[in-house]
Write an enzyme that holds these catalytic residues in place. Structure first.
Site, PDB file in Angstrom:
ATOM      1  CG  ASP A   1      -1.768   1.208   1.361  1.00  0.00           C
ATOM      2  OD1 ASP A   1      -1.586   2.165   0.564  1.00  0.00           O
ATOM      3  OD2 ASP A   1      -2.632   1.235   2.253  1.00  0.00           O
TER       4      ASP A   1
ATOM      5  CB  SER B   1      -2.964  13.338 -14.617  1.00  0.00           C
ATOM      6  OG  SER B   1      -4.181  13.426 -15.329  1.00  0.00           O
TER       7      SER B   1
ATOM      8  CE1 TYR C   1      -6.242  10.938 -10.390  1.00  0.00           C
ATOM      9  CE2 TYR C   1      -6.766  12.509 -12.133  1.00  0.00           C
ATOM     10  CZ  TYR C   1      -6.119  11.360 -11.703  1.00  0.00           C
ATOM     11  OH  TYR C   1      -5.356  10.639 -12.588  1.00  0.00           O
TER      12      TYR C   1
ATOM     13  CE  LYS D   1      -2.583  11.348 -10.617  1.00  0.00           C
ATOM     14  NZ  LYS D   1      -1.588  10.289 -10.444  1.00  0.00           N
TER      15      LYS D   1
HETATM   16  N1  LIG Z   1      -6.524   6.187 -16.760  1.00  0.00           N
HETATM   17  C1  LIG Z   1      -6.258   7.434 -17.083  1.00  0.00           C
HETATM   18  O1  LIG Z   1      -6.918   8.033 -17.965  1.00  0.00           O
HETATM   19  C2  LIG Z   1      -5.147   8.200 -16.409  1.00  0.00           C
HETATM   20  C3  LIG Z   1      -4.856   9.486 -16.880  1.00  0.00           C
HETATM   21  C4  LIG Z   1      -3.837  10.210 -16.267  1.00  0.00           C
HETATM   22  C5  LIG Z   1      -3.124   9.679 -15.206  1.00  0.00           C
HETATM   23  N2  LIG Z   1      -3.433   8.412 -14.779  1.00  0.00           N
HETATM   24  C6  LIG Z   1      -2.661   7.912 -13.634  1.00  0.00           C
HETATM   25  O2  LIG Z   1      -1.992   6.714 -14.009  1.00  0.00           O
HETATM   26  C7  LIG Z   1      -1.863   5.865 -12.867  1.00  0.00           C
HETATM   27  C8  LIG Z   1      -2.410   4.478 -13.201  1.00  0.00           C
HETATM   28  O3  LIG Z   1      -3.786   4.617 -13.553  1.00  0.00           O
HETATM   29  P1  LIG Z   1      -4.655   3.443 -14.232  1.00  0.00           P
HETATM   30  O4  LIG Z   1      -5.541   4.098 -15.211  1.00  0.00           O
HETATM   31  O5  LIG Z   1      -3.786   2.333 -14.630  1.00  0.00           O
HETATM   32  O6  LIG Z   1      -5.550   3.043 -12.964  1.00  0.00           O
HETATM   33  P2  LIG Z   1      -6.156   1.624 -12.541  1.00  0.00           P
HETATM   34  O7  LIG Z   1      -7.210   1.936 -11.519  1.00  0.00           O
HETATM   35  O8  LIG Z   1      -6.528   0.803 -13.736  1.00  0.00           O
HETATM   36  O9  LIG Z   1      -4.918   0.896 -11.818  1.00  0.00           O
HETATM   37  C9  LIG Z   1      -4.356   1.435 -10.660  1.00  0.00           C
HETATM   38  C10 LIG Z   1      -3.577   0.369  -9.921  1.00  0.00           C
HETATM   39  O10 LIG Z   1      -3.069   0.955  -8.716  1.00  0.00           O
HETATM   40  C11 LIG Z   1      -3.348   0.093  -7.625  1.00  0.00           C
HETATM   41  N3  LIG Z   1      -3.465   0.850  -6.376  1.00  0.00           N
HETATM   42  C12 LIG Z   1      -4.486   1.641  -5.962  1.00  0.00           C
HETATM   43  N4  LIG Z   1      -4.248   2.110  -4.743  1.00  0.00           N
HETATM   44  C13 LIG Z   1      -3.047   1.616  -4.367  1.00  0.00           C
HETATM   45  C14 LIG Z   1      -2.259   1.741  -3.197  1.00  0.00           C
HETATM   46  N5  LIG Z   1      -2.690   2.445  -2.139  1.00  0.00           N
HETATM   47  N6  LIG Z   1      -1.064   1.114  -3.146  1.00  0.00           N
HETATM   48  C15 LIG Z   1      -0.635   0.354  -4.197  1.00  0.00           C
HETATM   49  N7  LIG Z   1      -1.348   0.179  -5.328  1.00  0.00           N
HETATM   50  C16 LIG Z   1      -2.538   0.824  -5.404  1.00  0.00           C
HETATM   51  C17 LIG Z   1      -4.651  -0.592  -7.995  1.00  0.00           C
HETATM   52  O11 LIG Z   1      -4.846  -1.791  -7.244  1.00  0.00           O
HETATM   53  C18 LIG Z   1      -4.472  -0.815  -9.483  1.00  0.00           C
HETATM   54  O12 LIG Z   1      -3.840  -2.045  -9.753  1.00  0.00           O
HETATM   55  C19 LIG Z   1      -2.602   6.566 -11.721  1.00  0.00           C
HETATM   56  O13 LIG Z   1      -1.680   7.282 -10.924  1.00  0.00           O
HETATM   57  C20 LIG Z   1      -3.510   7.535 -12.448  1.00  0.00           C
HETATM   58  O14 LIG Z   1      -3.859   8.652 -11.654  1.00  0.00           O
HETATM   59  C21 LIG Z   1      -4.423   7.661 -15.360  1.00  0.00           C
END
Ligand SMILES: NC(=O)c1ccc[n+]([C@@H]2O[C@H](COP(=O)([O-])OP(=O)(O)OC[C@H]3O[C@@H](n4cnc5c(N)ncnc54)[C@H](O)[C@@H]3O)[C@@H](O)[C@H]2O)c1
Length: 260
Positions: A63, A143, A156, A160
């Site tokens: 975590d 992001s 959020y 970021k």
């Molecule tokens: N999806 C998008 O459009 C997008 C856009 C910009 C930035 N992001 C960023 O990219 C990163 C990954 O996003 P994603 O789309 O793959 O999300 P996702 O929800 O598909 O995957 C996130 C992963 O992080 C894990 N996680 C959550 N809380 C956690 C914790 N406390 N400790 C350890 N692991 C934890 C989850 O179990 C999951 O496997 C994030 O930081 C997100 O903010 C995503």
């Protein structure tokens, strides 16, 4: 000292989505991978996929909001894979709610993961890099929401923006040790995170399911949603020696959505 041939990367939030894609891309680039996630379910499968690409992998439940767990993850990675070269602070969560509804427990939860999780990752990686006496790259998930405030995503976005600040400050503090710190800023990536954002936006605004996602994607100049592999390709560059002269940057990889 001889130059190690195999580089080691640790990816948090590696069990699915963008983290999984980064892990697989770095495996193709020749990295061995430490894979960390709060949910153990996806990790074993990603570990098997990394191994199928001919690279070593090591998994651990972690975590990122818990500082000691992040330090432990870095220690385990070094113990099992030999060293650490690249730390990817990818884990993050989204929250969709009007600012006026934000409550302390919600704000603390997202700050604990998105902001403190990145800070603990920077600290743990920097300590390891310094002990190895040379270099190291720290790469954070930022992001488009780290450059632009969006309605219903205000907290959020604040986390970021904070990642962008940490990236700049850490780059300046750690440059003397040869450590670089950069962030990737995806746009609208079709992962579970956006499924949840869309579902919550529908709940809050009365939009139909899929409508908010389609509206965001409709504004992308390149005319399609981003894939996790689009993000991973940029992280591959940030992890490579080609990025050695880059630090303190939080760069959009969004198909043309936010221009800075
Ligand atoms: N999806 C998008 O459009 C997008 C856009 C910009 C930035 N992001 C960023 O990219 C990163 C990954 O996003 P994603 O789309 O793959 O999300 P996702 O929800 O598909 O995957 C996130 C992963 O992080 C894990 N996680 C959550 N809380 C956690 C914790 N406390 N400790 C350890 N692991 C934890 C989850 O179990 C999951 O496997 C994030 O930081 C997100 O903010 C995503």
């Amino acid at each position: 000292m001889s130059t190690p041939t195999t580089r080691i990367a640790l990816v948090t939030g590696a069990g699915q989505g963008i983290g999984r894609a980064i892990a697989l891309r770095l495996a193709r680039d020749g990295f061995d991978l430490a894979l960390a996630d709060i949910k153990p379910e996806g990790l074993e499968q990603v570990a098997a996929e990394v191994q199928a690409l001919g690279r070593k992998s090591q998994v651990q439940r972690c975590d990122v909001s818990d500082r000691s767990q992040v330090f432990d993850a870095v220690a385990q990675a070094r113990e099992h894979l030999g060293r650490l070269d690249v730390m990817i602070n990818n884990a993050g969560i989204a929250q969709v709610a009007p600012l006026l509804d934000a409550r302390p427990e919600d704000v603390q939860r997202i700050l604990g993961i998105n902001l403190q999780g990145v800070l603990w990752g920077i600290q743990a990686a920097a300590e390891a890099f310094k002990a190895q006496q040379g270099g190291g790259k720290i790469i954070n998930a930022c992001s488009i929401a780290g450059h632009e405030g969006y309605p219903l995503l205000g907290i959020y976005c604040a986390t970021k923006f904070a990642v962008r600040a940490l990236t700049q400050a850490a780059a300046k503090e750690l440059a003397h040790a040869g450590i670089t710190v950069n962030s990737y800023c995806p746009g609208v990536v079709g992962t579970d995170m956006w499924v949840e954002i869309d579902r919550r936006m529908a709940e809050v605004t009365g939009a139909r399911l899929g409508e908010s996602y389609d509206r965001f994607v409709g504004n992308i100049a390149l005319g399609r949603a981003e894939t996790p592999d689009d993000v991973a390709a940029f992280v591959s560059y940030l992890s490579s020696p080609d990025a050695n002269y880059m630090t303190g940057q939080s760069v959009m990889i969004d198909g043309g959505l936010v221009y800075r």
